[in-house]
Design a protein around this motif. Sequence first.
Motif, PDB file in Angstrom:
ATOM      1  N   SER A 166     -51.558  32.502  39.945  1.00 47.11           N
ATOM      2  CA  SER A 166     -50.774  31.983  38.818  1.00 47.11           C
ATOM      3  C   SER A 166     -50.829  32.922  37.613  1.00 47.11           C
ATOM      4  O   SER A 166     -49.968  32.840  36.727  1.00 47.11           O
ATOM      5  N   ARG A 167     -51.811  33.842  37.598  1.00 50.08           N
ATOM      6  CA  ARG A 167     -51.899  34.783  36.473  1.00 50.08           C
ATOM      7  C   ARG A 167     -50.696  35.717  36.435  1.00 50.08           C
ATOM      8  O   ARG A 167     -50.414  36.335  35.401  1.00 50.08           O
ATOM      9  N   PHE A 168     -49.968  35.831  37.546  1.00 49.74           N
ATOM     10  CA  PHE A 168     -48.798  36.693  37.590  1.00 49.74           C
ATOM     11  C   PHE A 168     -47.519  35.948  37.204  1.00 49.74           C
ATOM     12  O   PHE A 168     -46.464  36.557  37.061  1.00 49.74           O
ATOM     13  N   PHE A 169     -47.609  34.623  37.039  1.00 51.38           N
ATOM     14  CA  PHE A 169     -46.454  33.785  36.734  1.00 51.38           C
ATOM     15  C   PHE A 169     -46.640  33.130  35.366  1.00 51.38           C
ATOM     16  O   PHE A 169     -47.740  33.101  34.820  1.00 51.38           O
ATOM     17  N   ASP A 170     -45.561  32.582  34.823  1.00 53.31           N
ATOM     18  CA  ASP A 170     -45.652  31.914  33.526  1.00 53.31           C
ATOM     19  C   ASP A 170     -46.455  30.625  33.621  1.00 53.31           C
ATOM     20  O   ASP A 170     -47.205  30.276  32.708  1.00 53.31           O
ATOM     21  N   THR A 171     -46.287  29.890  34.726  1.00 55.41           N
ATOM     22  CA  THR A 171     -47.033  28.652  34.945  1.00 55.41           C
ATOM     23  C   THR A 171     -47.424  28.561  36.411  1.00 55.41           C
ATOM     24  O   THR A 171     -46.793  29.181  37.277  1.00 55.41           O
ATOM     25  N   VAL A 172     -48.446  27.771  36.708  1.00 57.38           N
ATOM     26  CA  VAL A 172     -48.894  27.605  38.086  1.00 57.38           C
ATOM     27  C   VAL A 172     -47.815  26.955  38.940  1.00 57.38           C
ATOM     28  O   VAL A 172     -47.751  27.168  40.157  1.00 57.38           O
ATOM     29  N   LYS A 173     -46.946  26.152  38.312  1.00 61.10           N
ATOM     30  CA  LYS A 173     -45.879  25.479  39.060  1.00 61.10           C
ATOM     31  C   LYS A 173     -44.859  26.461  39.624  1.00 61.10           C
ATOM     32  O   LYS A 173     -44.113  26.121  40.546  1.00 61.10           O
ATOM     33  N   GLU A 174     -44.799  27.660  39.053  1.00 63.91           N
ATOM     34  CA  GLU A 174     -43.839  28.659  39.530  1.00 63.91           C
ATOM     35  C   GLU A 174     -44.343  29.429  40.742  1.00 63.91           C
ATOM     36  O   GLU A 174     -43.577  30.127  41.404  1.00 63.91           O
ATOM     37  N   VAL A 175     -45.627  29.321  41.051  1.00 69.75           N
ATOM     38  CA  VAL A 175     -46.197  30.079  42.174  1.00 69.75           C
ATOM     39  C   VAL A 175     -45.693  29.489  43.483  1.00 69.75           C
ATOM     40  O   VAL A 175     -45.837  28.286  43.721  1.00 69.75           O
ATOM     41  N   PRO A 176     -45.105  30.289  44.353  1.00 67.46           N
ATOM     42  CA  PRO A 176     -44.692  29.773  45.665  1.00 67.46           C
ATOM     43  C   PRO A 176     -45.887  29.206  46.423  1.00 67.46           C
ATOM     44  O   PRO A 176     -47.016  29.684  46.285  1.00 67.46           O
ATOM     45  N   THR A 177     -45.636  28.208  47.228  1.00 67.54           N
ATOM     46  CA  THR A 177     -46.708  27.558  47.990  1.00 67.54           C
ATOM     47  C   THR A 177     -46.729  27.998  49.451  1.00 67.54           C
ATOM     48  O   THR A 177     -47.628  27.609  50.197  1.00 67.54           O
ATOM     49  N   LYS A 178     -45.741  28.807  49.844  1.00 66.50           N
ATOM     50  CA  LYS A 178     -45.663  29.278  51.229  1.00 66.50           C
ATOM     51  C   LYS A 178     -45.378  30.776  51.246  1.00 66.50           C
ATOM     52  O   LYS A 178     -44.825  31.322  50.289  1.00 66.50           O
ATOM     53  N   ALA A 179     -45.745  31.416  52.339  1.00 62.51           N
ATOM     54  CA  ALA A 179     -45.510  32.846  52.492  1.00 62.51           C
ATOM     55  C   ALA A 179     -45.425  33.191  53.973  1.00 62.51           C
ATOM     56  O   ALA A 179     -45.796  32.389  54.836  1.00 62.51           O
ATOM     57  N   ILE A 180     -44.910  34.388  54.248  1.00 63.49           N
ATOM     58  CA  ILE A 180     -44.999  34.974  55.583  1.00 63.49           C
ATOM     59  C   ILE A 180     -46.090  36.031  55.527  1.00 63.49           C
ATOM     60  O   ILE A 180     -46.116  36.857  54.620  1.00 63.49           O
ATOM     61  N   SER A 181     -46.997  35.994  56.485  1.00 65.76           N
ATOM     62  CA  SER A 181     -48.128  36.927  56.476  1.00 65.76           C
ATOM     63  C   SER A 181     -48.383  37.468  57.874  1.00 65.76           C
ATOM     64  O   SER A 181     -48.223  36.755  58.870  1.00 65.76           O
ATOM     65  N   MET A 182     -48.795  38.742  57.942  1.00 65.55           N
ATOM     66  CA  MET A 182     -49.398  39.203  59.187  1.00 65.55           C
ATOM     67  C   MET A 182     -50.553  38.271  59.517  1.00 65.55           C
ATOM     68  O   MET A 182     -51.295  37.832  58.633  1.00 65.55           O
ATOM     69  N   GLY A 183     -50.733  37.987  60.795  1.00 69.12           N
ATOM     70  CA  GLY A 183     -51.850  37.162  61.211  1.00 69.12           C
ATOM     71  C   GLY A 183     -53.113  37.982  61.413  1.00 69.12           C
ATOM     72  O   GLY A 183     -53.102  39.213  61.372  1.00 69.12           O
ATOM     73  N   ILE A 184     -54.214  37.287  61.645  1.00 68.28           N
ATOM     74  CA  ILE A 184     -55.489  37.955  61.880  1.00 68.28           C
ATOM     75  C   ILE A 184     -55.401  38.885  63.086  1.00 68.28           C
ATOM     76  O   ILE A 184     -55.899  40.018  63.063  1.00 68.28           O
ATOM     77  N   LYS A 185     -54.761  38.427  64.151  1.00 69.41           N
ATOM     78  CA  LYS A 185     -54.652  39.256  65.354  1.00 69.41           C
ATOM     79  C   LYS A 185     -53.869  40.525  65.074  1.00 69.41           C
ATOM     80  O   LYS A 185     -54.228  41.605  65.559  1.00 69.41           O
ATOM     81  N   THR A 186     -52.819  40.422  64.272  1.00 72.22           N
ATOM     82  CA  THR A 186     -52.034  41.593  63.890  1.00 72.22           C
ATOM     83  C   THR A 186     -52.884  42.573  63.101  1.00 72.22           C
ATOM     84  O   THR A 186     -52.876  43.785  63.356  1.00 72.22           O
ATOM     85  N   ILE A 187     -53.620  42.064  62.119  1.00 72.60           N
ATOM     86  CA  ILE A 187     -54.477  42.911  61.286  1.00 72.60           C
ATOM     87  C   ILE A 187     -55.539  43.605  62.140  1.00 72.60           C
ATOM     88  O   ILE A 187     -55.794  44.806  61.995  1.00 72.60           O
ATOM     89  N   MET A 188     -56.137  42.864  63.052  1.00 77.39           N
ATOM     90  CA  MET A 188     -57.229  43.410  63.866  1.00 77.39           C
ATOM     91  C   MET A 188     -56.748  44.464  64.855  1.00 77.39           C
ATOM     92  O   MET A 188     -57.562  45.232  65.397  1.00 77.39           O
ATOM     93  N   ARG A 189     -55.456  44.521  65.110  1.00 74.87           N
ATOM     94  CA  ARG A 189     -54.910  45.545  65.997  1.00 74.87           C
ATOM     95  C   ARG A 189     -54.778  46.899  65.320  1.00 74.87           C
ATOM     96  O   ARG A 189     -54.569  47.916  65.992  1.00 74.87           O
ATOM     97  N   ALA A 190     -54.892  46.949  63.997  1.00 77.30           N
ATOM     98  CA  ALA A 190     -54.823  48.232  63.292  1.00 77.30           C
ATOM     99  C   ALA A 190     -55.972  49.126  63.751  1.00 77.30           C
ATOM    100  O   ALA A 190     -57.088  48.658  64.006  1.00 77.30           O
ATOM    101  N   ARG A 191     -55.704  50.413  63.842  1.00 76.54           N
ATOM    102  CA  ARG A 191     -56.730  51.337  64.337  1.00 76.54           C
ATOM    103  C   ARG A 191     -57.889  51.500  63.349  1.00 76.54           C
ATOM    104  O   ARG A 191     -59.028  51.717  63.746  1.00 76.54           O
ATOM    105  N   LYS A 192     -57.570  51.417  62.072  1.00 72.84           N
ATOM    106  CA  LYS A 192     -58.593  51.514  61.027  1.00 72.84           C
ATOM    107  C   LYS A 192     -58.245  50.514  59.940  1.00 72.84           C
ATOM    108  O   LYS A 192     -57.062  50.294  59.643  1.00 72.84           O
ATOM    109  N   ILE A 193     -59.252  49.917  59.350  1.00 72.57           N
ATOM    110  CA  ILE A 193     -59.059  48.956  58.264  1.00 72.57           C
ATOM    111  C   ILE A 193     -59.891  49.385  57.063  1.00 72.57           C
ATOM    112  O   ILE A 193     -61.063  49.761  57.211  1.00 72.57           O
TER     113      ILE A 193
END
Length: 251
Positions: A166-193
């Motif tokens: 919410s620090r990036f928005f004017d109010t907490v009510k403006e923060v989206p409540t949903k997102a699309i994200s890479m999953g854990i399995k996707t992240i873990m497939r990276a060769r280096k993290i």
Amino acid sequence: MRIICVNNYDEMSEKAANIVASQIILKPDSVLGLATGSTPIGMYNHIVKAYESGKISFQNVTTFNLDEYLNLDKNNAQSYYFYMRKNLYDKVDISIENINIPDGITDNIQEECIRYEKEIRNKGGIDIQVLGIGRNGHIGFNEPDIKFEALTHMVNLDDQTIKDNSRFFDTVKEVPTKAISMGIKTIMRARKIVLLASGKEKANCIYEAIYGKITPNLPASVLQLHPDVVFVLDKEAASKLDSEEIDKEYL
């Protein structure tokens, strides 16, 4: 696992940028997995400096971002597409067709998630994935209790994440409540993290991610199972760790 501890945020940012730059130098057509939020901004600043000095080029680099808010147009100043353009893409020589960020205004979320996974596979997978970490231990937007086998998917944001963002928005009510994200399995497939963390507020989750039980209750704990992961921390974020296991670069 390697743990690198430096003095402060700027040194953390420079060290992370050097790791990414080295990847590009060694493999000019690298596939980078990139993160957003306040933590990586300094890293991007140093990466831009490396580009401006002629040390690296993004001409053949492909990028995949971890996540994007749902229902935010990419031209919205709070979208992660806008963030990436502001902090990196508009400042280097990357081709627009090599930039990949989930579509936050898609009409079909499931199809978008499948498409994103296919694009990653078609590029041969991610060479190096940059991560931040939330105070609740999330990586990407994978909140506590997420399934480790998840691929790119829609997530409902945790109350703590919404409050933190919410620090990036004017109010907490403006923060989206949903997102699309890479999953854990996707992240873990990276060769280096490479995971970045700065500040005392991250010390607890860093300790649990490194020494704690591997559990979906703290998503970052799964990184204990990755064969090539580097934690780049400032002194405050590393303050609860065993000092003998840390590569101290501030001594």
